[in-house]
Design a protein around this motif. Structure first.
Motif, PDB file in Angstrom:
ATOM      1  N   ASP A  85      88.964 -16.979 -24.881  1.00 34.37           N
ATOM      2  CA  ASP A  85      89.092 -16.839 -26.466  1.00 34.37           C
ATOM      3  C   ASP A  85      89.057 -15.548 -27.048  1.00 34.37           C
ATOM      4  O   ASP A  85      88.423 -14.942 -26.344  1.00 34.37           O
ATOM      5  N   ARG A  88      86.408 -13.463 -32.511  1.00 31.50           N
ATOM      6  CA  ARG A  88      86.411 -14.191 -33.802  1.00 31.50           C
ATOM      7  C   ARG A  88      85.491 -13.420 -34.812  1.00 31.50           C
ATOM      8  O   ARG A  88      84.338 -13.382 -34.501  1.00 31.50           O
ATOM      9  N   THR A 118      94.622 -15.782 -36.546  1.00 29.57           N
ATOM     10  CA  THR A 118      94.370 -16.826 -37.696  1.00 29.57           C
ATOM     11  C   THR A 118      93.388 -15.793 -38.694  1.00 29.57           C
ATOM     12  O   THR A 118      92.363 -15.243 -38.271  1.00 29.57           O
ATOM     13  N   HIS A 187      93.623 -23.610 -32.286  1.00 27.52           N
ATOM     14  CA  HIS A 187      93.354 -22.647 -31.054  1.00 27.52           C
ATOM     15  C   HIS A 187      93.443 -23.486 -29.770  1.00 27.52           C
ATOM     16  O   HIS A 187      93.907 -22.615 -28.726  1.00 27.52           O
ATOM     17  N   ALA A 193      97.371 -17.986 -30.019  1.00 31.44           N
ATOM     18  CA  ALA A 193      96.793 -17.968 -31.363  1.00 31.44           C
ATOM     19  C   ALA A 193      95.361 -17.809 -30.747  1.00 31.44           C
ATOM     20  O   ALA A 193      94.462 -17.070 -31.475  1.00 31.44           O
ATOM     21  N   ARG A 194      94.792 -18.294 -29.811  1.00 35.28           N
ATOM     22  CA  ARG A 194      93.379 -18.621 -29.169  1.00 35.28           C
ATOM     23  C   ARG A 194      93.030 -17.207 -28.829  1.00 35.28           C
ATOM     24  O   ARG A 194      91.992 -16.543 -28.867  1.00 35.28           O
TER      25      ARG A 194
END
Length: 240
Positions: A85, A88, A118, A187, A193-194
């Protein structure tokens, strides 16, 4: 001025608007909006039409914003290489501290660096990605349009129908959960995208139940980078 249109043209040098590059000798038209132009090396701008207010700022946080982007970009490259990942990032702070501007800059720098990601908007009142009263998320695949902003995006949106979070807190928390689940599913299905991760824009309501809502948003989207603007107490709370 809402009824007036002003045009802005870059005639020399290089400049950007919230992280999106301006094209040389192209006239950009604006009406009823506030925009900030920044140049790393100096530029010449031509302004036509009437503006409500315009000035050259003596100080700017852009160097700090670029440093944040650089650290995030390093993590994105590592995530892409390992299949993990990406960062975030949750941006929070009181009203009118520049949260949405920073989110837009980071979003544009993300795609200009060759990544996907995103952008999530939990600010009901501002409605920067769609309209007030919604929570929404949009895929980041190209810089946000300088003139049209987010008008050409196709966000996944949940409609609360009210700009006040305090009066509809239970319903709003349910929408936050639903939107977060949808983002996580995307994701899981899209490795690019992840690896690009998330940029999360939040409300300026950070006290009491507003703080509880903020922590829910961070938890639901598994935020691992917290950027706090203009509130040392909030920063201390989130670190504890």
């Amino acid at each position: 001025l809402p009824a007036e249109t002003a045009s802005l043209t870059l005639v020399a040098g290089a400049a950007e608007v919230f992280g999106a590059e301006m094209a040389l000798n192209r006239a950009y038209s604006f009406s009823g909006t506030h925009h900030a132009v920044f140049s790393w090396s100096g530029c010449t701008l031509e302004v036509q039409g009437q503006t409500g207010h315009s000035y050259i700022a003596s100080e700017t946080p852009m160097a700090s914003y670029l440093q944040v982007h650089g650290e995030l970009d390093t993590r994105r490259h590592a995530a892409h290489a390992s299949g993990a990942d990406g960062p975030r990032v949750l941006v929070c702070g009181p009203v009118d501290t520049g949260k949405s501007s920073l989110c837009r800059i980071l979003a544009n720098y993300l795609v200009r660096s060759g990544h996907m990601g995103t952008l999530v908007d939990f600010d009901l009142e501002a409605g920067d990605l769609l309209v007030p009263g919604t929570v929404c998320a949009v895929p980041l695949m190209k810089p946000l349009d300088i003139e049209r902003g987010t008008e050409d995006l196709n966000p996944l949106a949940y409609w609360l129908g009210h700009a006040s979070a305090a009066e509809h807190l239970v319903h709003l928390k349910s929408l936050v959960t639903s939107l977060s689940q949808d983002v996580r599913r995307r994701h899981e299905a899209d490795l690019d995208a992840r690896a690009g991760g998330l940029i999360i824009s939040t409300s300026g309501w950070v006290d009491g139940a507003g703080y509880e809502l903020l922590t829910q948003q961070a938890t639901e989207l598994r935020a691992d980078v917290l950027v706090v603007i203009g509130d040392d107490r909030l920063h201390s709370q989130l670190l504890s």
